[in-house]
Design a protein around this motif. Structure first.
Motif, short mmCIF file in Angstrom:
data_model
loop_
_atom_site.label_atom_id
_atom_site.label_comp_id
_atom_site.label_asym_id
_atom_site.label_seq_id
_atom_site.Cartn_x
_atom_site.Cartn_y
_atom_site.Cartn_z
N GLN A 32 0.78 -1.16 0.16
CA GLN A 32 0.10 0.10 0.08
C GLN A 32 1.02 1.16 0.00
O GLN A 32 0.69 2.14 -0.54
CB GLN A 32 -0.97 0.11 0.96
CG GLN A 32 -1.92 -1.02 1.19
CD GLN A 32 -2.69 -1.24 2.64
OE1 GLN A 32 -2.15 -0.75 3.68
NE2 GLN A 32 -3.77 -1.75 2.47
N LYS A 33 1.83 1.21 0.80
CA LYS A 33 2.82 2.39 0.65
C LYS A 33 3.54 2.77 -0.66
O LYS A 33 3.52 3.84 -0.83
CB LYS A 33 4.01 1.91 1.99
CG LYS A 33 5.18 3.14 2.01
CD LYS A 33 6.17 2.96 3.35
CE LYS A 33 7.09 3.89 3.12
NZ LYS A 33 8.05 3.65 4.22
N ILE A 34 3.85 1.75 -1.17
CA ILE A 34 4.64 1.94 -2.48
C ILE A 34 3.50 2.49 -3.54
O ILE A 34 3.89 2.39 -4.80
CB ILE A 34 5.38 0.73 -3.01
CG1 ILE A 34 4.81 -0.38 -2.99
CG2 ILE A 34 6.70 0.76 -1.86
CD1 ILE A 34 5.80 -1.68 -3.58
N GLY A 35 2.15 2.16 -3.31
CA GLY A 35 1.20 2.70 -4.75
C GLY A 35 0.58 1.48 -5.32
O GLY A 35 -0.19 1.76 -6.28
N CYS A 36 0.75 0.43 -4.68
CA CYS A 36 -0.19 -0.73 -5.49
C CYS A 36 -1.63 -0.42 -5.47
O CYS A 36 -1.96 -0.03 -4.44
CB CYS A 36 0.09 -2.05 -4.88
SG CYS A 36 1.93 -2.95 -5.01
N PRO A 81 -0.27 -4.66 -8.89
CA PRO A 81 0.60 -3.40 -8.75
C PRO A 81 0.04 -2.38 -9.76
O PRO A 81 0.46 -1.21 -9.36
CB PRO A 81 1.78 -4.04 -9.65
CG PRO A 81 1.76 -5.51 -9.54
CD PRO A 81 0.49 -5.75 -9.30
N GLY A 82 -0.76 -2.49 -10.80
CA GLY A 82 -1.37 -1.49 -11.57
C GLY A 82 -2.17 -2.09 -13.00
O GLY A 82 -2.01 -3.31 -13.14
N GLU A 83 -2.63 -1.10 -13.47
CA GLU A 83 -3.59 -1.60 -14.55
C GLU A 83 -2.87 -2.37 -15.60
O GLU A 83 -1.95 -1.74 -16.18
CB GLU A 83 -4.59 -0.55 -15.07
CG GLU A 83 -5.74 -1.10 -16.11
CD GLU A 83 -6.26 0.40 -16.55
OE1 GLU A 83 -7.29 0.22 -17.44
OE2 GLU A 83 -6.34 1.45 -16.08
N GLY A 84 -3.44 -3.38 -15.99
CA GLY A 84 -2.67 -3.99 -17.04
C GLY A 84 -1.77 -5.27 -16.53
O GLY A 84 -1.12 -6.18 -17.48
N CYS A 85 -1.27 -5.09 -15.44
CA CYS A 85 -0.11 -6.03 -15.00
C CYS A 85 -1.07 -6.95 -14.20
O CYS A 85 -1.95 -6.91 -13.47
CB CYS A 85 0.67 -5.18 -13.79
SG CYS A 85 2.01 -6.18 -12.95
N GLU A 131 5.91 5.02 -18.58
CA GLU A 131 5.89 5.15 -17.19
C GLU A 131 5.13 4.50 -16.36
O GLU A 131 5.76 3.89 -15.23
CB GLU A 131 5.58 6.82 -17.08
CG GLU A 131 6.86 7.75 -17.76
CD GLU A 131 8.22 7.58 -17.05
OE1 GLU A 131 8.17 7.23 -15.86
OE2 GLU A 131 9.23 7.73 -17.80
N HIS A 132 3.97 4.00 -16.75
CA HIS A 132 3.17 3.18 -16.26
C HIS A 132 3.59 1.79 -15.72
O HIS A 132 3.62 1.13 -14.95
CB HIS A 132 1.66 3.28 -16.81
CG HIS A 132 0.97 2.13 -16.05
ND1 HIS A 132 0.06 2.54 -14.77
CD2 HIS A 132 0.39 0.87 -16.51
CE1 HIS A 132 -0.68 1.50 -14.50
NE2 HIS A 132 -0.58 0.61 -15.42
N PHE A 133 4.21 1.13 -17.01
CA PHE A 133 4.81 0.07 -17.09
C PHE A 133 5.97 -0.13 -16.06
O PHE A 133 6.05 -1.15 -15.10
CB PHE A 133 5.40 -0.52 -18.50
CG PHE A 133 6.23 -1.53 -18.19
CD1 PHE A 133 5.87 -3.02 -18.25
CD2 PHE A 133 7.72 -1.57 -18.17
CE1 PHE A 133 6.72 -4.08 -18.37
CE2 PHE A 133 8.51 -2.56 -18.09
CZ PHE A 133 8.14 -3.73 -18.22
N LEU A 134 6.88 1.00 -16.08
CA LEU A 134 7.96 0.90 -15.20
C LEU A 134 7.58 0.93 -13.73
O LEU A 134 8.04 0.36 -12.86
CB LEU A 134 8.91 2.26 -15.55
CG LEU A 134 9.95 2.60 -14.56
CD1 LEU A 134 10.99 1.41 -14.74
CD2 LEU A 134 10.60 3.81 -14.82
N LYS A 135 6.37 1.76 -13.46
CA LYS A 135 6.04 1.81 -11.97
C LYS A 135 5.55 0.44 -11.52
O LYS A 135 5.93 -0.17 -10.50
CB LYS A 135 5.06 2.75 -11.97
CG LYS A 135 5.36 4.33 -11.89
CD LYS A 135 4.05 5.07 -11.59
CE LYS A 135 4.54 6.71 -11.78
NZ LYS A 135 3.31 7.45 -11.77
#
Length: 239
Positions: A32-36, A81-85, A131-135
């Protein structure tokens, strides 16, 4: 098929289940802290908990067989982790050391302590930009770093080579290479299916990329030989 991070978490010593649960809870807070974008509740692992089984091979050569051994117990947390991942599991489980096989039994490869083997395909986060992929990719790597700091043995095979190098340039090059490969293979399979009119359809997130045709062209240019060989096998299988 697609750029993926494979990992193995293990502890040789026999930790208590309470400590394993605490490790999973700490992971949830860190994610949660790192933005998942999503972090599940910490889950007690049962025999039917998805993606916690241990893949094993029992026997030798022509007498061998493959299968998945359910976990005996453990604790995990699921992270998006984020959309698409793809989502990823973090935690630890225990498994039987041996399973019934033929007239006797076969070893599972579990040697005691705690273990979890997992993977996370990050490639299609790239549909939303570099940038989104990298995150997303770095969030998984950061969680693996976190587990390493918890005195857990962490083994990683990162197809983007970021785990080994921490090079964003190398990761970006690998992503472009995988995008081209997946687009070329996907395009070939789709064309082969259409040519044989067998009623089947080929689906992949790569088809939705706005630059799919360019990626397909680049993939065919770089991997043309391998794709031609695969195409022959596909056509033979469809005929």
């Amino acid at each position: 098929m697609g750029l993926t991070i494979h990992y193995k978490l293990s502890v040789a010593k026999n930790l208590s289940a309470a400590i394993v649960r605490e490790l999973a809870q700490r992971t949830a807070r860190y994610a949660q802290k790192i933005g998942c974008v999503e972090v599940s509740e910490v889950m007690r692992v049962e025999a039917d908990t998805p993606f916690t089984g241990l893949f094993v091979r029992a026997g030798r050569e022509e007498n061998c067989c493959f299968g998945t051994v359910p976990a005996k117990g453990g604790w995990v947390v699921e992270v998006a982790p984020g959309e698409g991942c793809e989502n990823a599991l973090f935690g630890l489980c225990q498994y039987p050391r041996r399973i019934p096989f033929r007239a006797g039994s076969g070893a599972t490869g579990f040697e005691g302590g705690w273990l979890l083997k997992g993977f996370c395909k990050t490639q299609y986060a790239g549909a939303h930009g570099w940038e989104h992929f990298l995150k997303c990719h770095r969030r998984i790597i950061s969680l693996l770093d976190f587990w390493r700091q918890l005195d857990v043995m962490v083994e990683v095979t990162d197809e983007g080579e970021y785990w080994q190098t921490r090079s964003e340039e190398k990761l970006r090059n690998k992503l472009q290479q995988y995008d081209g490969l997946v687009a070329a293979v996907g395009g070939m399979l789709k064309d082969a299916s259409a040519d044989h009119d067998n009623g089947s359809s080929v689906a992949s997130p790569i088809f939705d990329y706005v630059n799919f045709e360019r990626l397909e062209h680049e993939g065919r240019r770089e991997f043309g030989g391998q794709i031609a060989q695969l195409q022959k096998k596909v056509r033979k299988g469809l005929s």
